[in-house]
Design an enzyme around this catalytic site. Structure first.
Site, PDB file in Angstrom:
ATOM      1  CB  SER A  54      -0.857   0.001   1.266  1.00 16.40           C
ATOM      2  OG  SER A  54      -1.534   1.242   1.389  1.00 16.40           O
ATOM      3  CE1 TYR A  92      -4.408  -2.518   4.641  1.00 14.34           C
ATOM      4  CE2 TYR A  92      -3.810  -0.213   4.330  1.00 14.34           C
ATOM      5  CZ  TYR A  92      -4.117  -1.452   3.800  1.00 14.34           C
ATOM      6  OH  TYR A  92      -4.132  -1.633   2.434  1.00 14.34           O
TER       7      TYR A  92
HETATM    8  O1  NJP Z   1      -9.659  -5.543  -1.449  1.00 17.44           O
HETATM    9  P1  NJP Z   1     -10.932  -6.530  -1.577  1.00 17.44           P
HETATM   10  P2  NJP Z   1      -8.535  -5.120  -2.520  1.00 17.44           P
HETATM   11  N1  NJP Z   1      -7.380 -15.422   3.508  1.00 17.44           N
HETATM   12  O2  NJP Z   1     -11.571  -6.487  -0.222  1.00 17.44           O
HETATM   13  C1  NJP Z   1      -8.880 -11.776   0.253  1.00 17.44           C
HETATM   14  C2  NJP Z   1      -4.325  -3.534  -0.924  1.00 17.44           C
HETATM   15  N2  NJP Z   1      -4.732  -2.136  -1.029  1.00 17.44           N
HETATM   16  O3  NJP Z   1      -8.664  -5.873  -3.773  1.00 17.44           O
HETATM   17  O4  NJP Z   1     -11.006 -14.571   1.525  1.00 17.44           O
HETATM   18  C3  NJP Z   1      -7.463 -15.448   2.162  1.00 17.44           C
HETATM   19  O5  NJP Z   1     -11.746  -6.204  -2.751  1.00 17.44           O
HETATM   20  C4  NJP Z   1     -10.368 -11.649  -0.065  1.00 17.44           C
HETATM   21  O6  NJP Z   1     -10.943 -12.935  -0.320  1.00 17.44           O
HETATM   22  P3  NJP Z   1     -11.936 -13.738   0.706  1.00 17.44           P
HETATM   23  C5  NJP Z   1      -4.994  -4.299   0.189  1.00 17.44           C
HETATM   24  O7  NJP Z   1      -4.405  -4.038   1.451  1.00 17.44           O
HETATM   25  C6  NJP Z   1      -5.992  -1.792  -1.348  1.00 17.44           C
HETATM   26  O8  NJP Z   1      -8.495  -3.657  -2.559  1.00 17.44           O
HETATM   27  O9  NJP Z   1     -12.781 -14.569  -0.227  1.00 17.44           O
HETATM   28  N3  NJP Z   1      -7.852 -14.388   1.436  1.00 17.44           N
HETATM   29  C7  NJP Z   1     -10.344 -10.855  -1.363  1.00 17.44           C
HETATM   30  O10 NJP Z   1     -10.136 -11.712  -2.456  1.00 17.44           O
HETATM   31  C8  NJP Z   1      -4.757  -5.722  -0.255  1.00 17.44           C
HETATM   32  O11 NJP Z   1      -3.503  -6.193   0.148  1.00 17.44           O
HETATM   33  C9  NJP Z   1      -6.356  -0.442  -1.391  1.00 17.44           C
HETATM   34  O12 NJP Z   1     -12.685 -12.729   1.516  1.00 17.44           O
HETATM   35  C10 NJP Z   1      -8.193 -13.266   2.096  1.00 17.44           C
HETATM   36  C11 NJP Z   1      -9.122  -9.955  -1.185  1.00 17.44           C
HETATM   37  O13 NJP Z   1      -8.310 -10.521  -0.129  1.00 17.44           O
HETATM   38  C12 NJP Z   1      -4.815  -5.628  -1.784  1.00 17.44           C
HETATM   39  O14 NJP Z   1      -4.705  -4.235  -2.086  1.00 17.44           O
HETATM   40  C13 NJP Z   1      -5.420   0.541  -1.126  1.00 17.44           C
HETATM   41  C14 NJP Z   1      -8.129 -13.172   3.491  1.00 17.44           C
HETATM   42  C15 NJP Z   1      -9.507  -8.542  -0.776  1.00 17.44           C
HETATM   43  O15 NJP Z   1     -10.260  -7.968  -1.815  1.00 17.44           O
HETATM   44  C16 NJP Z   1      -6.088  -6.176  -2.404  1.00 17.44           C
HETATM   45  O16 NJP Z   1      -7.226  -5.599  -1.730  1.00 17.44           O
HETATM   46  C17 NJP Z   1      -4.129   0.159  -0.804  1.00 17.44           C
HETATM   47  C18 NJP Z   1      -7.705 -14.311   4.202  1.00 17.44           C
HETATM   48  N4  NJP Z   1      -7.626 -14.319   5.553  1.00 17.44           N
HETATM   49  C19 NJP Z   1      -3.795  -1.176  -0.760  1.00 17.44           C
HETATM   50  N5  NJP Z   1      -8.538 -11.917   3.867  1.00 17.44           N
HETATM   51  C20 NJP Z   1      -7.742   0.016  -1.714  1.00 17.44           C
HETATM   52  N6  NJP Z   1      -8.620  -0.873  -2.175  1.00 17.44           N
HETATM   53  O17 NJP Z   1      -8.041   1.217  -1.561  1.00 17.44           O
HETATM   54  C21 NJP Z   1      -8.834 -11.263   2.733  1.00 17.44           C
HETATM   55  O18 NJP Z   1      -3.247   1.131  -0.504  1.00 17.44           O
HETATM   56  N7  NJP Z   1      -8.634 -12.062   1.671  1.00 17.44           N
END
Ligand code: NJP
Length: 239
Positions: free
Chosen positions: A142, A155
């Site tokens: 991030s 975070y």
């Molecule tokens: O978020 P979202 P993003 N085990 O909520 C998975 C970074 N980022 O695409 O398990 C396995 O749409 C979850 O899958 P599920 C952010 O920190 C974002 O934006 O089925 N998987 C889903 O596929 C992150 O590192 C922003 O719930 C787990 C995914 O993660 C990355 O971008 C800004 C899990 C999250 O999809 C992708 O996030 C920034 C687990 N325990 C950085 N927990 C932003 N969006 O503004 C979650 O600076 N997931």
């Protein structure tokens, strides 16, 4: 010049929605063989169907990334199915936005465990596979991994840790022929923090496909090139 990704084997965590789902789509269009990780089985199954419909091979690996043994087994399963692993993209993440004193101890643990501990252990488990293929590791961190903002303390701490890990491994693993990159996106229009994709204006929130394209570009760099850190912001975001 970026190289063709066709036939490469790429593991993507957080592939059920958001940036990871867009990355799966983008890589499937490039004929990459995909191993997709997330907890939601139905969303992953849909992501696999989508990739197959685009003509790519894809494997769903439903698991919680904080279960390090399960993630290591999943990498072995992907290597078994496809013969090798060329790249691992550690993208799964979650966050909350509120004053630090309002975070519950469980929320603090979740954010540290998914955004940092799982990334450290995930990279550790990926090493033997990537050393064999002389492959690539990409950590989706991030922009707050390089600067601090209020209301996201745990975070911000976890993402600083993830950026630090990527920098350390980039210097260490080049001796093994492994390229390590950190991607530092700004605000992105996904489901992050309880949001909904499509709810934010592109002037101040990146389309997740832009971040996916950035990761795909990193993966396609020739073996002698490593982009160690890449920050991408929407023009309208304060940074
Ligand atoms: O978020 P979202 P993003 N085990 O909520 C998975 C970074 N980022 O695409 O398990 C396995 O749409 C979850 O899958 P599920 C952010 O920190 C974002 O934006 O089925 N998987 C889903 O596929 C992150 O590192 C922003 O719930 C787990 C995914 O993660 C990355 O971008 C800004 C899990 C999250 O999809 C992708 O996030 C920034 C687990 N325990 C950085 N927990 C932003 N969006 O503004 C979650 O600076 N997931």
């Amino acid at each position: 010049m970026p190289e063709s990704l066709a036939g490469r084997v790429v593991v993507v965590t957080g592939a059920s929605r958001g940036i990871g789902r867009h990355l799966a789509r983008r890589l499937a269009a490039d004929d990459v063989r995909l191993a997709l990780v997330a907890r939601s089985e139905s969303d992953l199954a849909e992501a696999v169907r989508e990739a197959e419909a685009a003509g790519a091979e894809a494997l769903a690996l439903p698991l919680d990334v904080t279960d390090r043994a399960a993630f290591a087994r999943a990498l072995d399963a992907a290597a078994q199915r496809f013969g090798r692993i060329d790249a691992v993209v550690l993208n799964a993440g979650l966050g909350y936005y509120k004053p630090f004193h309002e975070w519950t101890p469980d929320e603090i643990d979740d954010v540290l465990n998914v955004n940092l501990r799982a990334v450290v252990h995930g990279a550790h488990a990926a090493f033997p596979h990537l050393a064999t293929s002389r492959g690539r590791l990409v950590i989706v961190a991030s922009d707050v991994g390089r600067r601090a903002i209020p209301n996201m303390g745990p975070y911000v701490a976890a993402k600083h840790g993830a950026v630090g890990l990527a920098g350390s491994l980039a210097r260490e693993w080049k001796t093994h022929g492994i390229g390590v990159s950190a991607v530092l996106p700004g605000i992105t229009d996904t489901y992050f923090g309880g949001g909904t994709e499509g709810s934010r204006d592109e002037s101040w929130a990146l389309r997740p496909s832009v971040v996916a394209d950035t990761v795909a570009w990193l993966l396609a760099q020739p073996p002698h090139v490593v982009v160690d850190e890449l920050t991408v912001h929407p023009m309208g975001q304060e940074f």
